[in-house]
Design an enzyme around this catalytic site. Structure first.
Site, PDB file in Angstrom:
ATOM      1  N   HIS A   1     -12.507   4.662  46.853  1.00  0.00           N
ATOM      2  CA  HIS A   1     -12.535   5.774  47.456  1.00  0.00           C
ATOM      3  C   HIS A   1     -12.621   6.848  46.435  1.00  0.00           C
ATOM      4  CE1 HIS A   1     -10.845   3.097  50.731  1.00  0.00           C
ATOM      5  NE2 HIS A   1     -10.867   4.290  51.746  1.00  0.00           N
TER       6      HIS A   1
ATOM      7  N   GLU B   1     -10.376  -2.842  45.912  1.00  0.00           N
ATOM      8  CA  GLU B   1     -10.169  -1.443  45.924  1.00  0.00           C
ATOM      9  C   GLU B   1      -9.090  -1.017  46.739  1.00  0.00           C
ATOM     10  OE1 GLU B   1     -10.908   1.538  47.893  1.00  0.00           O
ATOM     11  OE2 GLU B   1     -11.751   0.017  49.328  1.00  0.00           O
TER      12      GLU B   1
ATOM     13  N   SER C   1     -14.227   0.797  53.066  1.00  0.00           N
ATOM     14  CA  SER C   1     -12.877   1.272  53.596  1.00  0.00           C
ATOM     15  C   SER C   1     -12.281   0.248  54.846  1.00  0.00           C
ATOM     16  CB  SER C   1     -12.830   2.678  53.936  1.00  0.00           C
ATOM     17  OG  SER C   1     -11.404   3.002  54.378  1.00  0.00           O
TER      18      SER C   1
END
Length: 332
Positions: free
Chosen positions: A291, A221, A105
């Protein structure tokens, strides 16, 4: 498993779920590890885990910890604010000595900057609270990949690519069996694996913290981003020339968004098809990373080999002559 030293620190968002933090620490300690918690891990300043100076100091303490793993408590936002003040050679030397920096992230910002500024490697993988702090046990594949990293045994990972992913035409055999065909396959060697969160990465274009990787494998992602925003960020990378310089683009999991009636069937599949129409390099999908609970661990900045055969994709970064199948083989 021999007990390992895991250092927990918070370089980005503040820890809001203290119960998850506590569960995760207890879980790792229950696995026999020595878990050291940074002195500022639970600090809070606005939405951040302490002010910029506090989080910067935490990053450098993690590098100096002598731990086996430096694991972020959570992502969120905050690392891009301090990229110009991190001592990257210090982090790179710690990595060379065996410290594995792990996270995903917002952590993508530090990982890419470390690669760009000092050639340092790190691991795209779990965060403490989100992956070890749930009321249920951690995902088995994620846990197995994490254990492999702790033991120094992980050599690669694999997954089944999407139905619409490109495959080369079968090659005809030579000689007497000329009518037979070799199963379709595709492979590249010695490509730098890099990438992470698309929003974070695209926001680093034009800065000295985005590595200029050529002939690499770029994995991406994201979460809570509508497909049109995903396409907009991919367009940024396309027009900046980043995508065309790669040997392959690998898409992980894009989750947490909702389409609306106004989209008129504009979906992630639409975005992927558009991306392929713009590129000569292959675009593969379904990488078990993002995630999501089921995530493999990926060495950011490492030289890898990638093989795709019969819709099975394999990434190797260990001993190529050894066992190639990591726990991620069973992810999808």
């Amino acid at each position: 498993m021999n007990p390992k030293h895991i250092y927990i620190y918070s370089p980005a968002g503040a820890v809001r779920d203290k119960a998850a933090f506590k569960r995760a620490v207890q879980r790792l300690r229950g696995q026999g590890h020595a878990v050291e918690i940074d002195e500022a891990a639970l600090k809070s300043h606005m939405r951040f885990a302490g002010d910029d100076d506090t989080r910067l100091a935490a990053v450098h303490r993690a590098a100096a910890s002598g731990a086996d793993i430096a694991l972020i408590s959570r992502g969120g936002y905050g690392l891009t604010r301090i990229l110009d003040r991190i001592r990257y050679p210090v982090l790179a030397r710690a990595a060379e000595r065996g410290l594995r920096f792990v996270g995903h992230s917002d952590f993508t910002a530090l990982q890419l900057a470390l690669l760009a500024r000092a050639g340092g490697t790190s691991w795209a993988g779990p965060a403490l609270c989100g992956d070890f702090g749930g009321e249920e046990e951690p995902d088995e594949i994620m846990q197995a990949c994490f254990d492999d990293l702790l033991l120094g045994q992980g050599e690669g990972t694999g997954w089944r690519i999407g139905r619409d992913d490109p495959m080369p035409a079968p090659r005809a055999r030579r000689g007497a069996a000329a009518t037979a065909q070799v199963p379709p396959s595709w492979s590249i060697r010695d490509a730098t694996l890099w990438g992470g969160n698309l929003a974070v990465l695209s926001g680093m274009v034009g800065t000295p913290y985005l590595p200029d990787v050529r002939g690499g494998i770029l994995f991406l992602e994201d979460v809570n981003e509508h497909p049109y925003r995903i396409e907009r960020m991919l367009t940024q990378l396309l027009h900046a020339g980043v995508l065309a310089r790669q040997k392959a683009v690998v898409l992980g999991q894009f989750t947490g968004y909702q389409t609306v009636a106004h989209d008129r069937n504009f979906r992630m599949a639409t975005v992927v098809a558009w991306l392929r129409s713009q590129l000569k390099v292959p675009v593969f999908t379904q990488l078990p990373f993002g995630h999501v609970p089921t995530k493999v661990l990926l060495p950011v900045g490492a030289k890898v080999q990638m093989v795709v055969e019969n819709r099975e994709a394999l990434l190797f970064w260990g001993h190529l002559e050894g066992s190639h199948h990591g726990h991620g083989d069973h992810a999808h």
